[in-house]
Write a protein that holds these residues in place. Structure first.
Motif, mmCIF file in Angstrom:
data_model
loop_
_atom_site.group_PDB
_atom_site.id
_atom_site.type_symbol
_atom_site.label_atom_id
_atom_site.label_comp_id
_atom_site.label_asym_id
_atom_site.label_seq_id
_atom_site.Cartn_x
_atom_site.Cartn_y
_atom_site.Cartn_z
ATOM 1 N N VAL A 1 0.826 -1.198 0.000
ATOM 2 C CA VAL A 1 0.000 0.000 0.000
ATOM 3 C C VAL A 1 0.866 1.255 0.000
ATOM 4 O O VAL A 1 0.595 2.212 -0.739
ATOM 5 C CB VAL A 1 -0.959 -0.006 1.222
ATOM 6 N N ALA A 2 1.934 1.237 0.778
ATOM 7 C CA ALA A 2 2.832 2.404 0.826
ATOM 8 C C ALA A 2 3.436 2.650 -0.551
ATOM 9 O O ALA A 2 3.584 3.789 -0.987
ATOM 10 C CB ALA A 2 3.927 2.181 1.865
ATOM 11 N N HIS A 3 3.743 1.579 -1.255
ATOM 12 C CA HIS A 3 4.300 1.754 -2.598
ATOM 13 C C HIS A 3 3.241 2.293 -3.550
ATOM 14 O O HIS A 3 3.523 3.191 -4.347
ATOM 15 C CB HIS A 3 4.882 0.443 -3.117
ATOM 16 N N LEU A 4 2.029 1.771 -3.459
ATOM 17 C CA LEU A 4 0.944 2.278 -4.304
ATOM 18 C C LEU A 4 0.755 3.773 -4.083
ATOM 19 O O LEU A 4 0.533 4.522 -5.021
ATOM 20 C CB LEU A 4 -0.380 1.571 -3.964
ATOM 21 N N ALA A 5 0.843 4.186 -2.818
ATOM 22 C CA ALA A 5 0.600 5.587 -2.459
ATOM 23 C C ALA A 5 1.860 6.433 -2.600
ATOM 24 O O ALA A 5 1.819 7.640 -2.408
ATOM 25 C CB ALA A 5 0.078 5.665 -1.028
ATOM 26 N N ARG A 6 2.956 5.807 -2.938
ATOM 27 C CA ARG A 6 4.272 6.475 -3.019
ATOM 28 C C ARG A 6 4.547 7.290 -1.750
ATOM 29 O O ARG A 6 4.774 8.498 -1.785
ATOM 30 C CB ARG A 6 4.365 7.378 -4.246
ATOM 31 N N ILE A 7 4.452 6.587 -0.624
ATOM 32 C CA ILE A 7 4.801 7.207 0.651
ATOM 33 C C ILE A 7 5.884 6.344 1.291
ATOM 34 O O ILE A 7 5.734 5.126 1.404
ATOM 35 C CB ILE A 7 3.553 7.322 1.566
ATOM 36 N N GLN A 8 6.980 7.014 1.647
ATOM 37 C CA GLN A 8 8.086 6.283 2.256
ATOM 38 C C GLN A 8 7.731 5.970 3.714
ATOM 39 O O GLN A 8 7.285 6.852 4.439
ATOM 40 C CB GLN A 8 9.325 7.171 2.221
ATOM 41 N N VAL A 9 7.901 4.720 4.105
ATOM 42 C CA VAL A 9 7.593 4.373 5.498
ATOM 43 C C VAL A 9 8.795 3.684 6.143
ATOM 44 O O VAL A 9 9.409 2.807 5.547
ATOM 45 C CB VAL A 9 6.343 3.455 5.604
#
Lengths: 475, 97, 482
Positions: free
Chosen positions: B12-20
């Motif tokens: 999901v983080a990759h889909l949203a392009r948010i670094q976690v």
């Protein structure tokens, strides 16, 4: 051949001909200065919303009709979500659930007879912006962002490169004649992605498919398919397993090259576009769209055939739409289409090509063309004469008789003039006259040749022949 | 309490392009899990009609006449772009696609 | 110090006409008040220069309509050409829009003067305005308390009487809930009544722009100015705009009023219930029928709302990627680094969390399991509401379950705010007009509001009831004005 059968499916994107873009009122143009044809909507600025171009819907209706698809009367748009620098909003507005057309076909003429290539669906969507690569950076030009596209998805129902190429030719011809798209593959207004898989001939399931993206010409589609089938056969023959992958066609190598192996299915998170309410297509609107459709190539083929044109000429005329359109303006007359096609494809085309001109740019009026054909038919003008006067016909605003007068072309349909020549020839060839009387057919041909020679080929052969026989019998 | 898997959160983080960060992944596992616990309540709803409401608007979509309107000048296009290059907006190279 | 700002708009207008007051003088007072109430943190951007310039321009013209020369504030998620618009986010900290929102064009045409951009929850995601990158605005009734959100800056400024008018946005109660917490009038019009062009989208099918004002009449006046069809917004309605002040002051009698039963269940606190029941009795006493009515699926409204709102938000906020505008991380090596770093540095926690949730809800099979199902049930919910309007002229309910609470309280339990929105969310789900009207106070003299929900495009009738109650209740709402 081999023990494998290939299965081919094709996705084609065509840029739709309109004045403005699909979701904004900026210009839908080609070759403009970078970033000069866009608005805040095309840039995906915060707060912007799409509007929907009526003409795109009308073009969609036409495309659906021409490909024998079923029209979706109540439709909406969907968002396809993916991050990419050429995708301004990082979602593309497209149609996923309610494509404007479904379940159609195009019929092609293969070496083994006609075949219907089935179309799964076609939908409306927006084009992406254009990125060009320069060293370690990519540069974005948003002129193309929002240009209307129609995507046509075939069923995986083709098995040879011949079928694939004929399908693309047919699609291109259909959309071009329908004024839906320019279909210029070299300018990117028609782009195709080809899916190829192979499986043993008796197999009921399809093999692992490989997608080849963005092939620049129909010829290259043929090459790409050929190479891809060969590659897949080699992999299977070596006992290896094929992996689903995306490849692209490399012009220099004249072969396909690997772009990426697909790991998992794409997760585009499609959902209905809430900024665009349902679109309902009313009967009136559908009729309005179809009313402006010009005559399509298949209808022209039948018509030209009835007019006696050869298959070769028909295809040559259709390959040049402006000639075909011109020819069609004479459908209400009784001109000889064979002669007309000869003239258009021969002397007129070579003149136009040589002078980089279009037919519309010449002074060839309707009346002049009819007159020219009539004079050719009657024999008042020979083919040779036509070559002599063509430049004047096309460039001067004067009539055919005036040109003939200027060029001092004699009226060789004048019977008395023909008779005069025949008398002269008969007087000079008494032996041949005797031969004729003795029943030697050769003699008539010889005498006819002499008549032609005397008139430098300018006499109407039909009249000359009639008169020659008549005078021979008098002797 | 429901928790999402590390893989699910990463996807999901990759889909949203948010670094976690690893810590953030842990906290998202719980937060997303809790949210799913709440929205999973809708699974008990049955007997609803299939017709979807894509917008509350009941009017038919109006269509725009196909005419070219005013467009931005080049300077405006680039005015808010963090990085430009000539007449273009610049991004790190997009390889091979 | 003169107190022109405490006059009603018609009174100010009369002074303008008689040339006893000019917009510049009124503005001076506005800026004094902004300065005096700096601690409220209600503005992200104050455009003093531009406002004074505009006032001078106006002064060269003839005095126009009632709203001519009236100062106004606009929520910072509505774009204003040449004036920074941040959405209370680091992502847009320095973003200067190159076009005006439809409503901004409208207010300019009507001669109103834009004074500033109001504080809010980041990208309107929150119910307390505490997710603002610029710190939370304060409740003027008691600065230790929240204003509510997401249009918290508007609520704070109007309650403090800094200006008479403001424009907010409401996706799941963002106009009504803060209006309730601060004792002002806030209207979320019918979906499609006001163009969303230029409103930075949170959840496209739920977002609606609306007026937040001191009084019912001034609210209707502002709606008159901003409602109407916009060619740039396909979801804006072509239904003719009526005069929303037309029924104001008309007697209210024999109305059939429904109360959605789920909205007065035990989710509502005692103090709010008491105020609400007082209003119900007042209505009955004046010859109106008030009955409970069942609306389908309200129990699930919050869940359904979360699915739709976050799904849409995850897509709407994808455009903030550091490419064409807004924040961009320093020296990204690759395109994915540009995206991932820009977005994790530029967005706050709440926003990131909602984008993650929304992406997850739309991912793979979830789209069908959650999103599609939510859209289907949403359609049924609207049908149920519409059916109730066959029987009732209007619906009423409390706006919030409790009065405002203290700053910082909600951060402890994020799901709590979601549940708190249960009373306001249904109107957004059904696309119906709904407004907050101040209805009373609790023991600590914090305002408590009530909601009036109308049939689609029934705003005029809502204002009629609201103005009647405003007059009957006759509350002293100047408590935020210090």
């Amino acid at each position: 051949m081999t023990k494998y059968e290939a299965t081919i499916g094709i996705e084609v994107h065509v840029e739709v001909k309109t004045k403005s873009k699909i979701f904004s009122s900026s210009e839908n143009g080609y070759g403009k200065d970078a970033n000069s044809s866009c608005t805040v909507v095309d840039l995906g600025y915060p707060g912007t919303l799409p509007t929907l171009n009526e003409e795109v819907i009308l073009q969609g209706i036409r495309a659906v009709h021409l490909t024998h698809c079923t029209l979706t009367r109540k439709m909406h748009f969907d968002r396809k979500n993916y991050f990419y620098p050429d995708n301004p909003k990082n979602y593309q507005i497209t149609q996923n659930r309610t494509p404007i057309g479904q379940n159609g076909y195009l019929e092609i003429e293969t070496s083994e007879g006609p075949k219907k290539i089935e179309i799964l669906e076609m939908h409306l969507e927006e084009d992406t912006c254009k990125s060009s690569h320069k060293g370690r950076v990519s540069l974005l030009d948003f002129n193309r962002a929002g240009v209307p596209l129609i995507e046509i998805v075939s069923k995986p129902c083709m098995h040879t490169k011949e079928e694939a190429m004929l399908y693309l030719e047919k699609l291109k011809e259909t959309f071009f004649y329908g004024n839906i798209s320019d279909c210029k593959m070299e300018e990117g207004s028609m782009r195709c992605d080809v899916n190829v898989s192979i499986a043993p001939k008796e197999s009921k399931t399809l093999g692992v498919k490989c997608e080849i993206k963005n092939i620049g010409s129909i010829r290259n589609v043929g090459i790409a398919i050929e190479k891809e089938i060969a590659r897949q056969e080699e992999v299977l023959e070596q006992g290896q397993v094929l992996k689903e992958q995306t490849r692209r066609f490399d012009d220099q190598l004249n072969d396909t090259v690997l772009m990426r192996v697909k790991e998992t299915g794409n997760d585009y998170r499609y959902f209905p576009e809430p900024d665009i309410p349902f679109v309902f297509l009313e009967e009136e609107q559908i009729q309005e769209a179809l009313a402006t459709l010009p005559m399509m190539p298949d209808e022209r083929r039948i018509l030209y055939q009835k007019k006696g044109m050869s298959k070769l000429h028909i295809e040559k005329i259709l390959a040049n739409r402006s000639l075909s359109d011109y020819l069609n303006t004479f459908l209400d007359t009784n001109i000889n289409f064979v002669t007309a096609a000869n003239l258009l494809l021969g002397d007129i085309s070579s003149y136009l090509n040589k002078n980089f001109k279009k037919l519309e740019q010449t002074k060839l009026t309707r009346e002049k063309f009819i007159d020219l054909l009539q004079k050719l038919e009657e024999g008042a003008l020979s083919n040779k004469n036509v070559k002599e006067i063509l430049e004047d016909v096309l460039e001067k605003e004067i009539s055919i008789p005036e040109i003939m007068k200027e060029k001092k072309i004699q009226n060789i349909t004048d019977v008395s003039f023909v008779e005069e020549i025949i008398q002269k020839v008969l007087d000079e060839n008494t032996q041949s006259v005797l031969d004729y009387k003795e029943g030697k057919d050769r003699a008539l041909k010889y005498l006819m040749g002499q008549v032609m020679k005397e008139t430098k080929g300018a006499v109407n052969p039909k009249i000359a022949n009639e008169k020659l026989v008549e005078y021979l019998q008098k002797r | 309490m429901k928790k999402l898997s590390v893989e699910e959160v990463k996807h999901v983080a990759h889909l949203a392009r948010i670094q976690v960060s690893d810590e953030e992944i842990e906290s998202y596992r719980t937060r997303l899990g809790a949210l799913y616990e709440m929205v999973d309540g809708i699974h008990e709803i049955e007997g609803y009609s299939e017709e979807m409401m894509i917008t509350p608007v009941e009017e038919v979509c109006s269509l725009r006449k196909d005419e070219v309107g005013a467009m931005l000048d080049g300077a405006s296009v680039l005015s808010n772009a963090p990085k430009t290059n000539g007449k273009f907006i610049e991004v790190p190279v997009v390889i091979n696609e | 110090m003169s107190k022109y700002l405490d006059l009603t708009i018609p009174e100010i207008h009369e002074l303008y006409v008689k040339k006893e007051l000019t917009p510049s003088i009124l503005l001076e007072e506005v800026f004094e008040r902004i300065k005096a109430r700096k601690s409220l943190n209600c503005l992200i951007t104050c455009c003093q220069e531009e406002a004074l310039e505009r006032a001078r321009e106006l002064e060269k013209e003839e005095v126009g309509g009632l709203l001519w020369g009236i100062p106004i504030l606009i929520k910072d998620n509505i774009v204003t050409k040449g004036i920074r618009t941040t959405c209370a986010s680091k992502m847009l900290e320095n973003f200067i829009p190159i076009y005006d929102a439809f409503v901004v064009e409208k207010i300019k045409k009507a001669g109103m003067i834009l004074v500033g951009k109001t504080n809010m929850d980041e990208f309107a995601m929150g119910s307390t305005s505490e997710t603002s990158y610029f710190g939370p605005p304060k409740n003027p009734w008691n600065e230790a308390y929240i204003t509510g959100g997401s249009s918290g800056g508007n609520a704070s400024a109007i309650a403090a009487r800094i200006v008479p008018l403001s424009i907010g946005s409401d996706t799941g109660g963002s106009i009504r809930q803060p209006a309730s917490y601060t004792g002002i009038v806030g209207m979320k019009p019918t979906y499609g009544r006001v163009s969303r062009y230029g409103l930075i989208a949170f959840a496209s099918s739920l977002d609606q722009i609306g007026p937040m004002t001191r009084t019912v009449y001034e609210n209707a006046l502002l709606l008159n100015a901003i409602a109407g069809k916009d060619q740039n917004d396909l979801t804006s309605s072509s239904k003719e705009v009526e005069d929303y002040t037309a029924l104001i002051g008309k007697d209210v009698r024999d109305l059939k009023i429904g109360i959605p039963s789920y909205l007065v269940s035990d989710v509502v606190s005692k103090e709010v219930s008491e105020v609400f029941n007082h209003v119900v009795n007042l209505l009955k006493k004046n010859g109106n029928t008030v009955e409970l009515v069942d609306i389908s699926y309200l129990k699930h409204a919050v869940s359904l709302y979360q699915i739709i709102a976050m799904g849409e938000a995850s897509s709407n906020l994808a455009r903030f990627d550091g490419v064409r505008y807004g924040y961009r991380t320093e020296n990204p090596e690759t395109i994915d680094a540009l995206y991932e770093k820009t977005r994790s540095e530029g967005f706050g926690e709440e926003v990131k969390s909602r984008i993650m949730v929304g992406s997850s809800l739309l991912s793979g099979k979830n789209a069908k399991l959650y999103y599609d199902k939510a859209l289907s049930i949403r359609d049924d919910m609207r049908e149920s509401f519409l059916a109730s309007f066959q029987k009732y002229d209007l619906l009423i309910a409390p706006t919030t379950t409790t009065p405002a609470y203290q700053l910082g309280e909600v951060m402890k339990d994020p799901l709590k705010t979601f549940m708190d929105d249960i009373l306001v969310i249904p109107a957004n789900m059904a696309g119906l007009p709904a407004m907050n009207l101040p209805a009373g106070f609790n023991q600590n003299h914090l305002p408590i509001g009530m909601q009036i929900i109308g049939a689609p495009f029934g705003e005029a009738k809502m204002y009629q009831l609201a103005s009647f109650l405003e007059k009957e209740l006759n509350l002293d709402l100047e408590g935020g004005r210090k």
